[in-house]
Structures are given as C-alpha cells and as structure tokens.
Design an enzyme around this catalytic site. Sequence first.
Site, PDB file in Angstrom:
ATOM      1  N   SER A  20     -13.339   7.441  11.269  1.00  0.00           N
ATOM      2  CA  SER A  20     -12.605   6.632  12.172  1.00  0.00           C
ATOM      3  C   SER A  20     -12.674   7.089  13.786  1.00  0.00           C
ATOM      4  O   SER A  20     -12.099   8.344  13.647  1.00  0.00           O
ATOM      5  CB  SER A  20     -11.415   6.543  11.617  1.00  0.00           C
ATOM      6  OG  SER A  20     -10.618   5.997  12.707  1.00  0.00           O
ATOM      7  N   HIS A  47     -16.615   3.665  12.465  1.00  0.00           N
ATOM      8  CA  HIS A  47     -15.304   2.944  12.153  1.00  0.00           C
ATOM      9  C   HIS A  47     -14.591   2.807  13.429  1.00  0.00           C
ATOM     10  O   HIS A  47     -14.148   3.960  14.109  1.00  0.00           O
ATOM     11  CB  HIS A  47     -14.537   3.650  10.915  1.00  0.00           C
ATOM     12  CG  HIS A  47     -13.401   2.484  10.619  1.00  0.00           C
ATOM     13  ND1 HIS A  47     -13.536   1.346   9.961  1.00  0.00           N
ATOM     14  CD2 HIS A  47     -12.145   2.656  10.942  1.00  0.00           C
ATOM     15  CE1 HIS A  47     -12.320   0.916   9.707  1.00  0.00           C
ATOM     16  NE2 HIS A  47     -11.410   1.649  10.286  1.00  0.00           N
ATOM     17  N   ASP A  59     -11.311   1.516  15.215  1.00  0.00           N
ATOM     18  CA  ASP A  59      -9.895   0.615  14.923  1.00  0.00           C
ATOM     19  C   ASP A  59      -9.282   0.050  16.341  1.00  0.00           C
ATOM     20  O   ASP A  59      -9.073   0.782  17.140  1.00  0.00           O
ATOM     21  CB  ASP A  59      -8.961   1.715  14.535  1.00  0.00           C
ATOM     22  CG  ASP A  59      -9.255   2.420  13.021  1.00  0.00           C
ATOM     23  OD1 ASP A  59      -9.159   1.489  12.412  1.00  0.00           O
ATOM     24  OD2 ASP A  59      -9.531   3.379  13.098  1.00  0.00           O
ATOM     25  N   MET A  93      -6.605  -2.029  18.027  1.00  0.00           N
ATOM     26  CA  MET A  93      -4.855  -2.246  17.637  1.00  0.00           C
ATOM     27  C   MET A  93      -4.398  -3.180  18.952  1.00  0.00           C
ATOM     28  O   MET A  93      -4.778  -2.679  20.044  1.00  0.00           O
ATOM     29  CB  MET A  93      -4.398  -0.984  17.800  1.00  0.00           C
ATOM     30  CG  MET A  93      -4.905  -0.086  16.202  1.00  0.00           C
ATOM     31  SD  MET A  93      -3.711   1.203  16.222  1.00  0.00           S
ATOM     32  CE  MET A  93      -4.611   1.980  14.612  1.00  0.00           C
ATOM     33  N   HIS A  97     -12.680  -2.474  12.857  1.00  0.00           N
ATOM     34  CA  HIS A  97     -11.673  -3.064  11.910  1.00  0.00           C
ATOM     35  C   HIS A  97     -10.535  -3.402  12.885  1.00  0.00           C
ATOM     36  O   HIS A  97      -9.827  -2.849  13.843  1.00  0.00           O
ATOM     37  CB  HIS A  97     -11.011  -1.569  11.345  1.00  0.00           C
ATOM     38  CG  HIS A  97      -9.757  -1.977  10.612  1.00  0.00           C
ATOM     39  ND1 HIS A  97      -8.968  -0.744   9.955  1.00  0.00           N
ATOM     40  CD2 HIS A  97      -9.007  -2.793  10.052  1.00  0.00           C
ATOM     41  CE1 HIS A  97      -8.017  -1.257   9.491  1.00  0.00           C
ATOM     42  NE2 HIS A  97      -7.872  -2.535   9.336  1.00  0.00           N
ATOM     43  N   MET A 153      -7.176  -4.764  13.931  1.00  0.00           N
ATOM     44  CA  MET A 153      -5.695  -4.712  13.671  1.00  0.00           C
ATOM     45  C   MET A 153      -5.092  -5.545  14.573  1.00  0.00           C
ATOM     46  O   MET A 153      -4.368  -4.970  15.538  1.00  0.00           O
ATOM     47  CB  MET A 153      -5.191  -3.241  13.371  1.00  0.00           C
ATOM     48  CG  MET A 153      -5.544  -2.805  12.006  1.00  0.00           C
ATOM     49  SD  MET A 153      -5.229  -0.907  12.163  1.00  0.00           S
ATOM     50  CE  MET A 153      -6.972  -0.272  13.006  1.00  0.00           C
ATOM     51  N   MET A 196      -6.630  -1.162   2.312  1.00  0.00           N
ATOM     52  CA  MET A 196      -5.759  -0.042   3.144  1.00  0.00           C
ATOM     53  C   MET A 196      -4.969   0.847   2.231  1.00  0.00           C
ATOM     54  O   MET A 196      -4.057   0.335   1.441  1.00  0.00           O
ATOM     55  CB  MET A 196      -4.843  -0.716   4.208  1.00  0.00           C
ATOM     56  CG  MET A 196      -5.575  -1.398   5.515  1.00  0.00           C
ATOM     57  SD  MET A 196      -6.476  -0.287   6.153  1.00  0.00           S
ATOM     58  CE  MET A 196      -5.527   0.780   6.861  1.00  0.00           C
ATOM     59  N   ASP A 209      -9.667   2.667   3.521  1.00  0.00           N
ATOM     60  CA  ASP A 209      -9.120   3.343   4.968  1.00  0.00           C
ATOM     61  C   ASP A 209      -7.835   3.669   4.675  1.00  0.00           C
ATOM     62  O   ASP A 209      -6.811   3.259   4.571  1.00  0.00           O
ATOM     63  CB  ASP A 209      -9.346   2.001   5.805  1.00  0.00           C
ATOM     64  CG  ASP A 209      -9.145   2.567   7.296  1.00  0.00           C
ATOM     65  OD1 ASP A 209      -8.669   3.916   7.493  1.00  0.00           O
ATOM     66  OD2 ASP A 209      -9.182   1.789   8.239  1.00  0.00           O
TER      67      ASP A 209
END
Length: 214
Positions: free
Chosen positions: A7, A32, A34, A36, A65, A67, A136, A174
């Site tokens: 990540s 990966h 992330d 957000m 991913h 979020m 998660m 994760d």
Amino acid sequence: MTKIAPSILSADFSHLADEVKRVTDAGADYVHIDVMDGTFVPDITIGSPVVKSLRKTSDAVFDVHLMVEHPETQVESFAEAGADILTFHAEAVRHSHRIVQQIKASGCKAGIALNPGTSLAMIEELLQDLDMVLIMTVNPGFGGQRFIESQLDKIHMLFHTIKEMGFDCDIEVDGGINAKTSERVRDAGANILVAGSAIYGADDVKAAIAAIRG
Ligand code: DX5
Ligand code: ZN
C-alpha cells in the site's frame, strides 16, 4: 500463490513513482492505491490524476481501494486513468450490484470491501459477479493500525463459501498485515495480502515482501 500488494499509503508521497518502482522491483504483484475522500474516512489522499501520472511510469497492476462516498462517480475516471482493479466499500453505497456492473463495463476488475463490523451477508448475493472481496482487518482510514483478530473467522467463512459455490473470486486482506499476522490470514484462505507500514517501513523491502508471502 499468495500475491502481495504494497500500500503506497505508507510511501513517501514526494517520490511516488520511485516508491512504486521500489516495491515492484522487489517482487510486489500489485500496487495498492488507497483513495480517501475526507468523508467516508477522515483523510484525503489520492485522486485519479495521480493514478494517471503513475500509470505512465509503471506497468504494475494498480489495485485501487476506494474509501469514498458515492464511488459510482469515480469509476470511469479511475478506469481511464489506468486502474486495473476497482474496489468500493459495501457500507458506502445503496446499489452495490449496479456499481459492480459499472466497474466491469469500465474494463476493470470489480471488488467490494467490508469493514470489520460488516457481515459477509452484505455481499453474498454478489459473489458470483465479483472478481475480489476485500476484508478489512483494521477500520479503514490509517496505516499502521493493529490487526483485528476477529476477522480471521470471516475470511475463513468467505473462503469456504467461494469454494463451495465454485466462484472465481479472490480474497484480499488489508490492515495490520506483517510477517506474523500474514500466516494466519493465508491459512484462513486469503490469496492477496495488502501491507503498507510493514513493507515501506522495512529496511529491506524485498525481504519484507518475501516474509509476508510466506
Ligand atoms: C487503511 C488502508 C490500508 C493501509 C494499510 O485504511 O486501506 O491499505 O495502507 O496499512 P498497514 O499495512 O500499515 O496496516
Ligand atoms: Zn487499502
């Protein structure tokens, strides 16, 4: 074979292309990313323009991913930017089936993520359509948190359901993954492991990836 997805949340954001190369050179299978939005989780990280720039520097599989609230508004822009896998949170949406179809139509593989407090029942009806489920093992939002042990049963149950039904669906895990926790996660049936701090915080990134792969 277990796939490892470092990540980049734990990478140095001022040198992102080099940080991606550092882990892919060391044997990472996926990268990966992330995303957000400051609403689904408190921080704001990376948008599709960053993925577009990274895509020019790397052929790696980009495992994005999301979020974010309203992930359906982000699908096409991340797909065009060069994402390979797009995973959204079951908790963030009402029409999860529609978004899975939207992601597939965009040319990406489709994943759904479940927070630690969310039951597998949320996604049972979708398993046949999904390329990946992301369990998660921390509450999303931050790197470096402690692995939540209770999620091991959930991973195990998901593995057996997928196997029994004969679906072709990966299980990614994760949060709090390191050389110690990864063994139990692999034993429970996960085949893609995300790790941020345990890889980017390591002196020897190659050894860290190998240790998590087991
Ligand atoms: C957390 C992110 C993770 C995070 C994992 O919300 O989804 O991908 O980077 O970090 P570690 O491996 O440090 O728990
Ligand atoms: Zn993540």
